[in-house]
Motif scaffolding. Structure first.
Motif, PDB file in Angstrom:
ATOM      1  N   PHE A  50       0.839  -1.187   0.000  1.00  0.00           N
ATOM      2  CA  PHE A  50       0.000   0.000   0.000  1.00  0.00           C
ATOM      3  C   PHE A  50       0.877   1.241   0.000  1.00  0.00           C
ATOM      4  N   LEU A  51       0.310   2.354  -0.434  1.00  0.00           N
ATOM      5  CA  LEU A  51       1.026   3.620  -0.390  1.00  0.00           C
ATOM      6  C   LEU A  51       0.906   4.200   1.009  1.00  0.00           C
ATOM      7  N   LYS A  52       2.047   4.571   1.561  1.00  0.00           N
ATOM      8  CA  LYS A  52       2.028   5.097   2.915  1.00  0.00           C
ATOM      9  C   LYS A  52       2.519   6.534   2.918  1.00  0.00           C
ATOM     10  N   LYS A  53       2.231   7.209   3.999  1.00  0.00           N
ATOM     11  CA  LYS A  53       2.709   8.571   4.186  1.00  0.00           C
ATOM     12  C   LYS A  53       4.220   8.518   4.362  1.00  0.00           C
ATOM     13  N   PRO A  54       4.948   9.441   3.752  1.00  0.00           N
ATOM     14  CA  PRO A  54       6.410   9.345   3.776  1.00  0.00           C
ATOM     15  C   PRO A  54       7.033   9.514   5.146  1.00  0.00           C
ATOM     16  N   TRP A  55       6.365  10.128   6.096  1.00  0.00           N
ATOM     17  CA  TRP A  55       6.936  10.279   7.438  1.00  0.00           C
ATOM     18  C   TRP A  55       6.616   9.091   8.338  1.00  0.00           C
ATOM     19  N   SER A  56       6.044   8.052   7.777  1.00  0.00           N
ATOM     20  CA  SER A  56       5.812   6.798   8.498  1.00  0.00           C
ATOM     21  C   SER A  56       6.985   5.875   8.211  1.00  0.00           C
ATOM     22  N   PHE A  57       7.883   5.764   9.164  1.00  0.00           N
ATOM     23  CA  PHE A  57       9.123   5.041   8.906  1.00  0.00           C
ATOM     24  C   PHE A  57       9.031   3.546   9.136  1.00  0.00           C
ATOM     25  N   GLN A  58       7.929   3.084   9.640  1.00  0.00           N
ATOM     26  CA  GLN A  58       7.710   1.649   9.782  1.00  0.00           C
ATOM     27  C   GLN A  58       7.357   1.095   8.400  1.00  0.00           C
ATOM     28  N   SER A  59       7.758  -0.132   8.106  1.00  0.00           N
ATOM     29  CA  SER A  59       7.483  -0.725   6.794  1.00  0.00           C
ATOM     30  C   SER A  59       6.438  -1.823   6.844  1.00  0.00           C
ATOM     31  N   LEU A  60       6.403  -2.581   7.931  1.00  0.00           N
ATOM     32  CA  LEU A  60       5.473  -3.690   8.063  1.00  0.00           C
ATOM     33  C   LEU A  60       4.350  -3.313   9.021  1.00  0.00           C
ATOM     34  N   TYR A  61       3.111  -3.566   8.598  1.00  0.00           N
ATOM     35  CA  TYR A  61       1.935  -3.245   9.398  1.00  0.00           C
ATOM     36  C   TYR A  61       1.042  -4.471   9.494  1.00  0.00           C
ATOM     37  N   LEU A  74      -4.781   0.746  14.014  1.00  0.00           N
ATOM     38  CA  LEU A  74      -4.779   2.208  13.928  1.00  0.00           C
ATOM     39  C   LEU A  74      -3.435   2.736  13.426  1.00  0.00           C
ATOM     40  N   LEU A  75      -2.338   2.088  13.795  1.00  0.00           N
ATOM     41  CA  LEU A  75      -1.029   2.466  13.250  1.00  0.00           C
ATOM     42  C   LEU A  75      -1.008   2.298  11.739  1.00  0.00           C
ATOM     43  N   TYR A  76      -1.549   1.196  11.272  1.00  0.00           N
ATOM     44  CA  TYR A  76      -1.639   0.946   9.827  1.00  0.00           C
ATOM     45  C   TYR A  76      -2.498   2.007   9.155  1.00  0.00           C
ATOM     46  N   CYS A  77      -3.634   2.317   9.725  1.00  0.00           N
ATOM     47  CA  CYS A  77      -4.532   3.313   9.125  1.00  0.00           C
ATOM     48  C   CYS A  77      -3.916   4.703   9.137  1.00  0.00           C
ATOM     49  N   ASP A  78      -3.167   5.020  10.185  1.00  0.00           N
ATOM     50  CA  ASP A  78      -2.509   6.321  10.232  1.00  0.00           C
ATOM     51  C   ASP A  78      -1.413   6.445   9.183  1.00  0.00           C
ATOM     52  N   ALA A  79      -0.786   5.337   8.838  1.00  0.00           N
ATOM     53  CA  ALA A  79       0.274   5.355   7.836  1.00  0.00           C
ATOM     54  C   ALA A  79      -0.274   5.299   6.416  1.00  0.00           C
TER      55      ALA A  79
END
Length: 92
Positions: free
Chosen positions: A32-43, A64-69
């Motif tokens: 999925f496309l994530k926000k660039p300031w989300s430095f985690q890769s696996l959700y 919620l972490l996944y949804c925020d990213a």
């Protein structure tokens, strides 16, 4: 050549995430496309086809972490779903 590969790797790291999504009949990994300031890769998306009440709180927090990213408010991270999860977590 090495600089180009490094640049491509950094772009993929910043903008592409991997989510482990549970389903009714199967579990799979989805990009999925994530926000660039989300430095985690696996959700982790633990909800799948389950009711929110059937999912442990820690797993809901991971959702919620996944949804925020997630850069888009698309299924399963719709605004309504996020609000429902937040409401459930605040009540219990």
């Amino acid at each position: 050549m090495n600089k180009m590969l490094f640049f491509i790797f950094i772009l993929l790291y910043l903008f592409i995430g991997i989510v482990y999504r549970t389903g009714e009949f199967d579990n799979n990994y989805i990009l999925f496309l994530k926000k660039p300031w989300s430095f985690q890769s696996l959700y982790y998306d633990p909800i799948g086809d389950r009711d929110i009440q059937d999912v442990p709180k820690e797993q809901l927090k991971q959702f919620l972490l996944y949804c925020d990213a997630n850069i888009f408010d698309q299924f399963p991270c719709t605004v309504e779903t996020k609000e429902e999860v937040k409401k459930y977590l605040s009540e219990h």
